[in-house]
Motif scaffolding. Structure first.
Motif, PDB file in Angstrom:
ATOM      1  N   GLN A 278      13.858  37.964  47.252  1.00 31.41           N
ATOM      2  CA  GLN A 278      14.321  38.478  48.314  1.00 31.41           C
ATOM      3  C   GLN A 278      13.078  38.331  49.422  1.00 31.41           C
ATOM      4  OE1 GLN A 278      13.448  41.347  50.183  1.00 31.41           O
ATOM      5  NE2 GLN A 278      15.352  41.602  51.542  1.00 31.41           N
ATOM      6  N   GLN A 279      11.984  38.593  49.087  1.00 33.32           N
ATOM      7  CA  GLN A 279      10.843  38.394  50.015  1.00 33.32           C
ATOM      8  C   GLN A 279      10.785  36.888  50.593  1.00 33.32           C
ATOM      9  OE1 GLN A 279       7.919  40.300  47.581  1.00 33.32           O
ATOM     10  NE2 GLN A 279       8.052  42.296  48.887  1.00 33.32           N
ATOM     11  N   ARG A 280      10.741  36.050  49.505  1.00 33.02           N
ATOM     12  CA  ARG A 280      10.486  34.585  49.895  1.00 33.02           C
ATOM     13  C   ARG A 280      11.707  34.006  50.807  1.00 33.02           C
ATOM     14  NH1 ARG A 280       7.767  35.150  44.941  1.00 33.02           N
ATOM     15  NH2 ARG A 280       9.684  35.207  43.544  1.00 33.02           N
ATOM     16  N   ALA A 281      12.761  34.691  50.461  1.00 32.41           N
ATOM     17  CA  ALA A 281      14.095  34.193  51.165  1.00 32.41           C
ATOM     18  C   ALA A 281      13.812  34.584  52.642  1.00 32.41           C
ATOM     19  CB  ALA A 281      15.342  34.935  50.526  1.00 32.41           C
ATOM     20  N   CYS A 282      13.560  36.000  52.795  1.00 31.15           N
ATOM     21  CA  CYS A 282      13.219  36.456  54.304  1.00 31.15           C
ATOM     22  C   CYS A 282      12.217  35.621  54.969  1.00 31.15           C
ATOM     23  CB  CYS A 282      12.824  38.113  54.087  1.00 31.15           C
ATOM     24  SG  CYS A 282      14.099  39.129  53.513  1.00 31.15           S
ATOM     25  N   GLU A 283      11.333  35.070  54.197  1.00 29.66           N
ATOM     26  CA  GLU A 283      10.279  34.331  55.077  1.00 29.66           C
ATOM     27  C   GLU A 283      10.843  32.984  55.479  1.00 29.66           C
ATOM     28  OE1 GLU A 283       6.748  32.569  56.506  1.00 29.66           O
ATOM     29  OE2 GLU A 283       7.166  34.866  56.127  1.00 29.66           O
ATOM     30  N   LEU A 333      24.125  35.078  49.332  1.00 24.30           N
ATOM     31  CA  LEU A 333      22.859  35.421  49.653  1.00 24.30           C
ATOM     32  C   LEU A 333      23.006  36.494  50.891  1.00 24.30           C
ATOM     33  CD1 LEU A 333      19.872  35.348  49.699  1.00 24.30           C
ATOM     34  CD2 LEU A 333      19.868  33.355  51.128  1.00 24.30           C
ATOM     35  N   GLY A 334      23.970  36.453  51.866  1.00 25.93           N
ATOM     36  CA  GLY A 334      23.996  37.260  52.945  1.00 25.93           C
ATOM     37  C   GLY A 334      24.958  36.758  53.959  1.00 25.93           C
ATOM     38  N   HIS A 335      24.887  37.696  55.080  1.00 23.69           N
ATOM     39  CA  HIS A 335      25.815  37.390  56.076  1.00 23.69           C
ATOM     40  C   HIS A 335      25.385  37.599  57.393  1.00 23.69           C
ATOM     41  CE1 HIS A 335      26.440  41.524  56.029  1.00 23.69           C
ATOM     42  NE2 HIS A 335      26.523  41.354  54.826  1.00 23.69           N
ATOM     43  N   MET A 336      25.930  37.303  58.761  1.00 24.94           N
ATOM     44  CA  MET A 336      25.336  37.719  60.011  1.00 24.94           C
ATOM     45  C   MET A 336      25.740  39.300  60.042  1.00 24.94           C
ATOM     46  SD  MET A 336      25.815  34.432  62.500  1.00 24.94           S
ATOM     47  CE  MET A 336      24.598  35.120  63.367  1.00 24.94           C
ATOM     48  N   VAL A 376      19.724  39.492  54.176  1.00 25.04           N
ATOM     49  CA  VAL A 376      19.315  38.852  53.016  1.00 25.04           C
ATOM     50  C   VAL A 376      19.332  39.474  51.779  1.00 25.04           C
ATOM     51  CG1 VAL A 376      17.165  37.551  52.037  1.00 25.04           C
ATOM     52  CG2 VAL A 376      17.723  37.237  54.481  1.00 25.04           C
ATOM     53  N   GLU A 377      20.166  39.590  50.970  1.00 23.89           N
ATOM     54  CA  GLU A 377      20.532  40.179  49.941  1.00 23.89           C
ATOM     55  C   GLU A 377      20.598  39.920  48.442  1.00 23.89           C
ATOM     56  OE1 GLU A 377      24.344  42.230  50.507  1.00 23.89           O
ATOM     57  OE2 GLU A 377      24.490  41.249  52.459  1.00 23.89           O
ATOM     58  N   PRO A 378      19.898  38.995  47.862  1.00 19.17           N
ATOM     59  CA  PRO A 378      20.005  38.585  46.648  1.00 19.17           C
ATOM     60  C   PRO A 378      19.938  39.914  45.781  1.00 19.17           C
ATOM     61  CG  PRO A 378      17.664  38.580  47.120  1.00 19.17           C
ATOM     62  CD  PRO A 378      18.258  38.895  48.479  1.00 19.17           C
ATOM     63  N   GLY A 379      20.751  39.428  44.434  1.00 18.00           N
ATOM     64  CA  GLY A 379      20.842  40.767  43.488  1.00 18.00           C
ATOM     65  C   GLY A 379      21.006  40.222  41.912  1.00 18.00           C
ATOM     66  N   LEU A 380      20.639  40.668  40.962  1.00 21.39           N
ATOM     67  CA  LEU A 380      20.843  40.408  39.503  1.00 21.39           C
ATOM     68  C   LEU A 380      21.469  41.529  38.860  1.00 21.39           C
ATOM     69  CD1 LEU A 380      17.370  38.758  38.741  1.00 21.39           C
ATOM     70  CD2 LEU A 380      19.786  37.534  38.975  1.00 21.39           C
ATOM     71  N   TYR A 381      22.623  41.188  38.281  1.00 21.73           N
ATOM     72  CA  TYR A 381      23.284  42.503  37.713  1.00 21.73           C
ATOM     73  C   TYR A 381      23.683  41.910  36.197  1.00 21.73           C
ATOM     74  CZ  TYR A 381      24.058  42.481  42.837  1.00 21.73           C
ATOM     75  OH  TYR A 381      23.827  42.482  43.818  1.00 21.73           O
ATOM     76  N   LEU A 382      24.046  43.008  35.437  1.00 22.59           N
ATOM     77  CA  LEU A 382      24.469  42.674  33.979  1.00 22.59           C
ATOM     78  C   LEU A 382      25.819  43.393  34.255  1.00 22.59           C
ATOM     79  CD1 LEU A 382      21.276  43.219  33.299  1.00 22.59           C
ATOM     80  CD2 LEU A 382      22.415  42.279  31.122  1.00 22.59           C
TER      81      LEU A 382
END
Length: 439
Positions: A278-283, A333-336, A376-382
Motif C-alpha cells: 500500500q505504501q509503495r502504491a501511494c508513492e 486497488l481503489g477509486h476516485m 489506494v486500498e489493497p488487501g489480502l484476505y482468507l
C-alpha cells in the motif's frame, strides 16, 4: 442566479465556490452546439411504509456540482449553448415548507417558468443529466456521451474542493484517534462505530460518507459487513474498519486494520505484506500513471510477499497473469473520491471496459492526472467462500499451499486505505494523520 454559494466550514470560516466560473468551464468542456442541456436535482423517495415520511433528500451530484443547492427538490439547471446562458429553475418555498422544515427560498427562476422556457426550444434535441425530469424526453445516446464528458471534466479537484476534503480527513482522523482505547477484547463492533462516528460529528462532519464497515475476526474479510452489537472483539482478532466523515457532500474514505491482543506470526506477516504494498502504491500515484497497471503492480507486490510466507509458489508476475492473486485479493486497488464515494470513477475517454474477469471489481481505468484524488486500498484476505471452492483448488493445486491456507481460514483479512491527491510533484496523502499500525 446567485454568483457563488457561501458555506460555513466546521471551524467557522467561510468556504466559497465560484459557480459561474465552474459552469463556464464545464460548458467549454462539453462543447454543445444546438442541444439543450438539462440537469435535474431529483425528488425525495418515500419511506417503504404507510406514512407520509420521506427518506432524506440528496440533490443529484451532477446538479449539486454546478449549483451548490442542497434542498432544491425538483430543481432544474438548464443551459442553452446558443446564448451561452445558464438558468436555474428552483422550487417555490411555501408557507408549509417554512413552518414545518424551516426552508428559505433558493435564488433562481421558479419552476413554474420551466415549461415556457423549454417550449421556446421545442425543436431542439435535449441532453439530460442528473435525475430524470418528468415529462421530458431526451436523446439517450447523446446524454450518455455527454455524461462521460462531464464526469471527466469534474475529475480534477479545485483548490476549494481539496480544502473541504482536508477538513473531512481531519474529522476522520479525530474519529480514528478516539477509538484507539476501545480496541480491546470484549468491545463490540457497534461500540466502535458509535465512538468513531460521534467524534466525526464533534469535528464538523454532517454524516458519514457511507455506511461504516467494521468487522472482527472472520468478519474482517467481509467487504461490506455491518457492525454488530453482538460480535465482540477477541484476543487474536483482526478488526477491519472502513469508514469516513462527510463534510459538505465531500467524502473521506479510509480503512485501517488493527490487531487485538496477541497475533500470530502469520497474521503479522500478512499485515506487513499489505502495508508495504500500500505504501509503495501511494508513492506511485503520479501524473501519467495508468491505474490498471498500478493495480497489477500492487497485486504482484503482494504475491511476492505471499510467496515469501509460503502461501503461493512461483514468479509473482506469472501468478498475477494466472489470476492467482484474485484468490486473496479479489477487488480493485481503489477509486476516485470526492463529491460522494467513488465519485467520477470509470473509464478514460474513448476506452471500453477491460473484459478480463480479474478486473470486474476495478472501479476505474484512468490515467492519473494532477488534481485527482484517489483511494489506494489493497488487501489480502482468507475468504472461505473463495478458498474452499473445489474448482479453484483444482485449478491452482500446484501454486497454492492449500494446507497452510486451511490453517488460517479463520483469521479474516487485512485492508489499508488512504486518500491520495495527485499533484505535479510528490503525491499528497490527505489521510496520513491516521496511523497505520497493528497496535
Amino acid at each position: 442566479m446567485q454568483d457563488c454559494t457561501n458555506r460555513l466550514s466546521t471551524y467557522g470560516r467561510c468556504m466559497q465556490f465560484d459557480y459561474p466560473a465552474r459552469r463556464e468551464r464545464i460548458a467549454r468542456a462539453l462543447a454543445l452546439n444546438h442541444e439543450v442541456l438539462l440537469i435535474g436535482a431529483g425528488h425525495p423517495i418515500p419511506k417503504p411504509e404507510i406514512s407520509d415520511a420521506l427518506l432524506p433528500f440528496i440533490a443529484h451530484q451532477e446538479y449539486y456540482y454546478l449549483t451548490g443547492h442542497t434542498e432544491a427538490i425538483g430543481g432544474i439547471l438548464a443551459y442553452d449553448p446558443r446564448d451561452a446562458k445558464w438558468t436555474s429553475f428552483v422550487p417555490e418555498v411555501t408557507e408549509l415548507d417554512r413552518v414545518w422544515e424551516g426552508r428559505e427560498q433558493i435564488p433562481g427562476v421558479l419552476l413554474a417558468g420551466f415549461p415556457d422556457w423549454l417550449a421556446a426550444r421545442r425543436d431542439r434535441p435535449v441532453v439530460m443529466l442528473g435525475a430524470p425530469i418528468a415529462g421530458v424526453s431526451c436523446d439517450e445516446a447523446r446524454s450518455a456521451a455527454i455524461r462521460e464528458e462531464y464526469k471527466h471534466a469534474r475529475r480534477p479537484k479545485e483548490p476549494a474542493e481539496v480544502e473541504l476534503m482536508k477538513r473531512g480527513a481531519a474529522a476522520t482522523a479525530a474519529g480514528y484517534a478516539k477509538i484507539q482505547p476501545w480496541l480491546r477484547a470484549g468491545v463490540s463492533e457497534r461500540t466502535l462505530q458509535i465512538e468513531l462516528e460521534t467524534e466525526y460529528f464533534r469535528h464538523g462532519a454532517q454524516c458519514t460518507g457511507y455506511d461504516t464497515i467494521i468487522g472482527a475476526g472472520l468478519q474482517s474479510a467481509v467487504f461490506h459487513g455491518s457492525p454488530s452489537p453482538d460480535r465482540l472483539l477477541q484476543d487474536g482478532d483482526f478488526v477491519l474498519i472502513d469508514s469516513g466523515a462527510q463534510v459538505d457532500r465531500y467524502v473521506t474514505d479510509v480503512t485501517r486494520t488493527y490487531g487485538i491482543g496477541r497475533l500470530s506470526g502469520f497474521q503479522r506477516d500478512l499485515y506487513q505484506a499489505v502495508l508495504g504494498a500500500q505504501q509503495r502504491a501511494c508513492e506511485r500515484c503520479r501524473p501519467g500513471m495508468e491505474w490498471k497497471d498500478l493495480h497489477f503492480t500492487t497485486a504482484a507486490d503482494m504475491m511476492c510477499s505471499l510467496a515469501a510466507m509460503g502461501v503461493v509458489r512461483g514468479d509473482p508476475h506469472l501468478l498475477v497473469e494466472q489470476d492467482v492473486h484474485t484468490l486473496f485479493y479479489p477487488h480493485g486497488l481503489g477509486h476516485m473520491v470526492g463529491l460522494g464515494v467513488r465519485d467520477a470513477s470509470g473509464l478514460e475517454p474513448g476506452r471500453a471496459r477491460d473484459p478480463r474477469p480479474s478486473l470486474r471489481s476495478l472501479r476505474m481505468d484512468l490515467v492519473l492526472r494532477a488534481g485527482y484524488i484517489v483511494t489506494v486500498e489493497p488487501g489480502l484476505y482468507l475468504i472461505p467462500a473463495i478458498l474452499r471452492d473445489p474448482g479453484r483448488r483444482q485449478r491452482y493445486a500446484k501454486v497454492v499451499n492449500w494446507d497452510l491456507v486451511d490453517q488460517h481460514l479463520h483469521i479474516g483479512g487485512v485492508r489499508i486505505e488512504d486518500n491520495i491527491l495527485v499533484t505535479a510533484g510528490e503525491p499528497v496523502n490527505l489521510t496520513a494523520a491516521i496511523p497505520k499500525s497493528l497496535a
